[in-house]
Motif scaffolding. Structure first.
Motif, mmCIF file in Angstrom:
data_model
loop_
_atom_site.group_PDB
_atom_site.id
_atom_site.type_symbol
_atom_site.label_atom_id
_atom_site.label_comp_id
_atom_site.label_asym_id
_atom_site.label_seq_id
_atom_site.Cartn_x
_atom_site.Cartn_y
_atom_site.Cartn_z
ATOM 1 N N GLY A 361 -27.409 -26.071 61.224
ATOM 2 C CA GLY A 361 -27.919 -27.212 60.565
ATOM 3 C C GLY A 361 -29.201 -27.238 59.877
ATOM 4 O O GLY A 361 -29.697 -28.304 59.358
ATOM 5 N N ARG A 362 -29.706 -25.909 59.720
ATOM 6 C CA ARG A 362 -31.197 -25.474 59.182
ATOM 7 C C ARG A 362 -30.796 -24.457 58.041
ATOM 8 O O ARG A 362 -29.749 -23.864 57.894
ATOM 9 C CB ARG A 362 -31.929 -25.007 60.070
ATOM 10 C CG ARG A 362 -32.369 -25.809 61.240
ATOM 11 C CD ARG A 362 -33.271 -25.093 62.239
ATOM 12 N NE ARG A 362 -33.379 -26.021 63.425
ATOM 13 C CZ ARG A 362 -34.051 -25.679 64.430
ATOM 14 N NH1 ARG A 362 -34.582 -24.147 64.374
ATOM 15 N NH2 ARG A 362 -34.378 -26.123 65.602
ATOM 16 N N HIS A 363 -31.702 -24.833 56.815
ATOM 17 C CA HIS A 363 -31.524 -23.812 55.672
ATOM 18 C C HIS A 363 -32.627 -22.879 56.015
ATOM 19 O O HIS A 363 -33.806 -22.983 56.273
ATOM 20 C CB HIS A 363 -32.072 -24.503 54.643
ATOM 21 C CG HIS A 363 -30.735 -25.383 53.995
ATOM 22 N ND1 HIS A 363 -30.469 -26.818 54.279
ATOM 23 C CD2 HIS A 363 -29.948 -25.021 53.107
ATOM 24 C CE1 HIS A 363 -29.557 -27.111 53.836
ATOM 25 N NE2 HIS A 363 -29.028 -26.217 52.929
ATOM 26 N N TYR A 364 -32.177 -21.394 55.942
ATOM 27 C CA TYR A 364 -33.080 -20.182 56.138
ATOM 28 C C TYR A 364 -32.977 -19.494 54.687
ATOM 29 O O TYR A 364 -32.112 -19.618 53.732
ATOM 30 C CB TYR A 364 -32.633 -19.332 56.929
ATOM 31 C CG TYR A 364 -32.650 -19.950 58.465
ATOM 32 C CD1 TYR A 364 -33.960 -20.058 59.079
ATOM 33 C CD2 TYR A 364 -31.689 -20.800 59.013
ATOM 34 C CE1 TYR A 364 -34.140 -20.351 60.272
ATOM 35 C CE2 TYR A 364 -31.767 -21.089 60.360
ATOM 36 C CZ TYR A 364 -32.929 -20.898 61.043
ATOM 37 O OH TYR A 364 -33.238 -21.290 62.349
ATOM 38 N N MET A 365 -34.050 -18.650 54.266
ATOM 39 C CA MET A 365 -34.097 -17.951 53.193
ATOM 40 C C MET A 365 -34.722 -16.616 53.645
ATOM 41 O O MET A 365 -35.624 -16.344 54.133
ATOM 42 C CB MET A 365 -34.886 -18.623 52.187
ATOM 43 C CG MET A 365 -35.374 -17.652 50.915
ATOM 44 S SD MET A 365 -36.524 -18.123 49.817
ATOM 45 C CE MET A 365 -36.178 -19.845 49.353
ATOM 46 N N VAL A 366 -34.237 -15.473 53.138
ATOM 47 C CA VAL A 366 -34.495 -14.231 53.108
ATOM 48 C C VAL A 366 -34.729 -13.719 51.825
ATOM 49 O O VAL A 366 -33.847 -13.275 51.161
ATOM 50 C CB VAL A 366 -33.679 -13.232 53.829
ATOM 51 C CG1 VAL A 366 -34.281 -11.949 53.890
ATOM 52 C CG2 VAL A 366 -33.482 -13.729 55.397
ATOM 53 N N PRO A 367 -36.053 -13.817 51.215
ATOM 54 C CA PRO A 367 -36.345 -13.265 49.790
ATOM 55 C C PRO A 367 -36.650 -11.865 49.918
ATOM 56 O O PRO A 367 -37.172 -11.210 50.886
ATOM 57 C CB PRO A 367 -37.476 -14.128 49.451
ATOM 58 C CG PRO A 367 -38.183 -14.182 50.720
ATOM 59 C CD PRO A 367 -37.151 -14.680 51.700
ATOM 60 N N GLU A 368 -36.367 -11.096 48.881
ATOM 61 C CA GLU A 368 -36.747 -9.623 48.486
ATOM 62 C C GLU A 368 -38.289 -9.682 48.618
ATOM 63 O O GLU A 368 -39.069 -10.133 47.644
ATOM 64 C CB GLU A 368 -36.282 -9.015 47.403
ATOM 65 C CG GLU A 368 -36.745 -7.555 47.394
ATOM 66 C CD GLU A 368 -36.346 -6.863 46.218
ATOM 67 O OE1 GLU A 368 -37.116 -6.139 45.569
ATOM 68 O OE2 GLU A 368 -35.266 -7.007 45.799
ATOM 69 N N SER A 369 -38.940 -8.987 49.620
ATOM 70 C CA SER A 369 -40.335 -8.880 49.618
ATOM 71 C C SER A 369 -40.791 -7.518 49.648
ATOM 72 O O SER A 369 -41.482 -6.956 50.560
ATOM 73 C CB SER A 369 -40.990 -9.594 50.849
ATOM 74 O OG SER A 369 -40.287 -9.186 52.020
ATOM 75 N N SER A 370 -40.069 -6.308 49.050
ATOM 76 C CA SER A 370 -40.295 -5.035 49.118
ATOM 77 C C SER A 370 -41.784 -4.589 48.926
ATOM 78 O O SER A 370 -42.493 -3.584 49.437
ATOM 79 C CB SER A 370 -39.451 -4.210 48.256
ATOM 80 O OG SER A 370 -39.487 -4.608 46.862
ATOM 81 N N GLY A 371 -42.433 -5.612 48.012
ATOM 82 C CA GLY A 371 -43.835 -5.259 47.738
ATOM 83 C C GLY A 371 -44.860 -5.285 49.033
ATOM 84 O O GLY A 371 -45.927 -4.501 49.005
#
Length: 542
Positions: A361-371
């Motif tokens: 029931g929750r929204h998650y995010m994994v953005p690219e953060s290679s920097g």
């Protein structure tokens, strides 16, 4: 495992030194013997200096693109090997390509599991009988059309999309290819094209040693037989003056076209979407969102809340080289009407590929953060506009386009990783798994990298399902970065194995005025893609 190192002389190239360091750092490998071969070099494999124009070209290429570590330059034998036993090889009288019987007996007496050949001049047929698994050697070529002489040059001259590399095993005089990889061909520099292959190849022999330890003979079983090194005819001659003139003329023409094109037009990205439940069979009827000229929109990832869809994107102010990307969201209602992008997540480093998903029931995010050399997890505290950092799933990793899926009670993480500085970022797909999403302990898949091919490795969007099958979108970066999207059917996914097969492709020709197709995101009721196109600099507009 007891390892023997076969050296041509008392120095090794940088790539080999780094590979040896990695093997020495392993808990299950012991370098037990250094085998030094100062015998006659293999004349068929020795490289001439090429024609006068080739030497001028090579000098200019080094001067023009000389930044960074050259992996082919010789360095000393890695420190820590001073106390390792050494032996120098001799030749049978009258048979310079055969080892002295006493040397063969001495090597066999060391009870070696495998010999790693980083010299390239020894008669491998004899030496392959002296260890349990034979010999392994790295080669910076595909071993088919190109044999590694003038590595990286002929691939650039021929403008083939990919440059290959591979590992050969020789056992009891039989040579087989046990590992293959493919990179995008850098056509404008032989040096850069060669070096990227060697930088990536630093990992190959350590991976093979690890695989041998974990799985034994099954790890290197192969039916792809090839001629022994030195027994095959050269695939191409040494570069001649005409070859260089033709290559330079082609580069000059290409540069002239690029300069002329950059004056009149620039490449941009459009985000396209369409309502509908199924994975599209055709790509007509998409709504096209073109950003203002000063902005860059990319990496659309779709999720849903109630009756509305949300397209999360990377948004970046141009020029790209001077600015950092952040994450924005475009709201689309059930009728397909959209609202302008709203920034939702910014960091002091570049963010892109906002992989958004729902769990419990929750929204998650994994953005690219290679920097930042991290894989970061965020949770929506006020969806879709406010996000808080939950944890770093991984640290000290150069990862790109991380994509998660929950399957069979386990989280699976798919991500492209650049293990070595100077290696390509688009070539190698790694899998990790964990029973708990909120974990810093993700178990690497034993077959990592599960894909090592620039044509199919890099993720291009979330997994999707159709007809009971799971599909993984991936980028084809062979022609250029993000040239096309592959739809790969996942044949097998488990803790011990992974297999996929190509099911479909989305190419630039599917859309009008499109040069590349980069990302594909589908969920029930909605599909989004991003496509590159050429935009006129001369036409007034936003």
């Amino acid at each position: 495992m007891r390892i023997g190192l076969l050296l041509e002389r008392d120095v090794v190239p940088y790539w080999a030194s780094m590979a040896v360091e990695r093997i020495r750092a392993s808990e299950h490998a012991d370098i037990a013997l250094l085998i030094l071969d100062h015998g006659p070099p293999d004349r068929e494999r020795s490289s001439s200096r090429g024609s006068p124009l080739y030497r001028v070209h090579a000098w200019y290429d080094r001067a023009r693109h000389g930044n960074g570590q050259d992996p082919t330059l010789d360095v000393g034998i890695p420190p820590g090997l001073e106390r390792v036993s050494r032996m120098r090889l001799g030749r049978r009288e009258g048979a310079p390509r055969s080892l002295a019987e006493g040397d063969m007996s001495a090597i066999k007496g060391q009870d070696l599991d495998v010999i790693l050949d980083i010299g390239g001049v020894t008669p491998i047929r004899d030496l392959s009988e002296c260890s349990r698994y034979g010999t392994l050697s790295f080669h910076p070529c595909d071993g088919r059309c190109y044999d590694g002489r003038y590595a990286g040059f002929w691939e650039a001259v021929d403008r083939v999309p990919v440059t290959g590399s591979h590992v050969i095993r020789v056992k009891d005089g039989v040579a087989t290819v046990v590992y293959r990889s493919f990179s995008h061909t850098i056509t404008w520099s032989e040096k850069r094209n060669r070096e990227q292959v060697y930088h990536k190849g630093i990992s190959f022999l350590p991976r093979m040693v690890e695989a041998l330890y974990q799985r034994g003979e099954a790890a290197i079983a192969s039916e792809e037989r090839v001629p022994l090194v030195g027994e095959a005819a050269p695939s191409r001659p040494a570069p001649g003056n005409r070859d260089i003139l033709r290559y330079v003329a082609r580069l000059a023409s290409m540069n002239a076209r690029n300069i002329a094109s950059s004056i009149t037009s620039e490449e941009q990205i459009a985000v396209r979407y369409r309502l509908g439940d199924g994975i599209p069979e055709s790509f007509d009827g998409f709504t096209t969102l073109i950003p203002p000229k000063h902005l860059w929109w990319a990496d659309p990832i779709v999720t849903r809340q109630d009756d509305d869809f949300y397209i999360f994107i990377e948004e970046l102010a141009l020029p790209r080289s001077r600015n950092l990307g952040h994450i924005s969201v475009i709201k689309v209602d059930a009728e397909g009407r959209y609202q302008a992008p709203v920034p939702v997540l910014q960091r002091p480093y570049h963010l892109s590929y906002p992989f958004v998903f729902q769990h419990d029931g929750r929204h998650y995010m994994v953005p690219e953060s290679s920097g930042a050399r991290t894989i970061e997890l965020y949770e929506a505290v006020e969806f879709p506009y406010r996000w808080e950092h939950v944890m770093d799933l991984m640290k000290n990793v150069h990862a790109h386009d991380t994509t998660l899926i929950r399957r069979d009670g386990r989280w699976w993480m798919f991500t492209n990783i650049m293990e070595n500085p100077g290696a390509p970022v688009d070539d190698e797909l790694f899998i990790f798994h964990s029973r708990d999403l909120l974990s810093e302990e993700w178990t690497p898949h034993p077959l990592n990298p599960v894909v090592t091919d620039v044509r199919t490795a890099r993720p291009a969007g979330p997994f999707c399902e159709r007809g009971g099958f799971l599909y993984r979108p991936s980028q084809d970066c062979s022609v250029c970065y993000g040239y096309a999207v592959n739809i790969n059917r996942v044949v097998e996914l488990s803790e011990r194995s992974y297999r996929e097969s190509l099911s479909n492709r989305i190419e630039p020709g599917h859309f009008e005025n499109t040069t590349r197709v980069h990302t594909f995101s589908h969920m029930k009721g909605f599909t989004a893609v991003d496509t590159f196109f050429m935009r006129s600099r001369l036409r007034p507009g936003r």
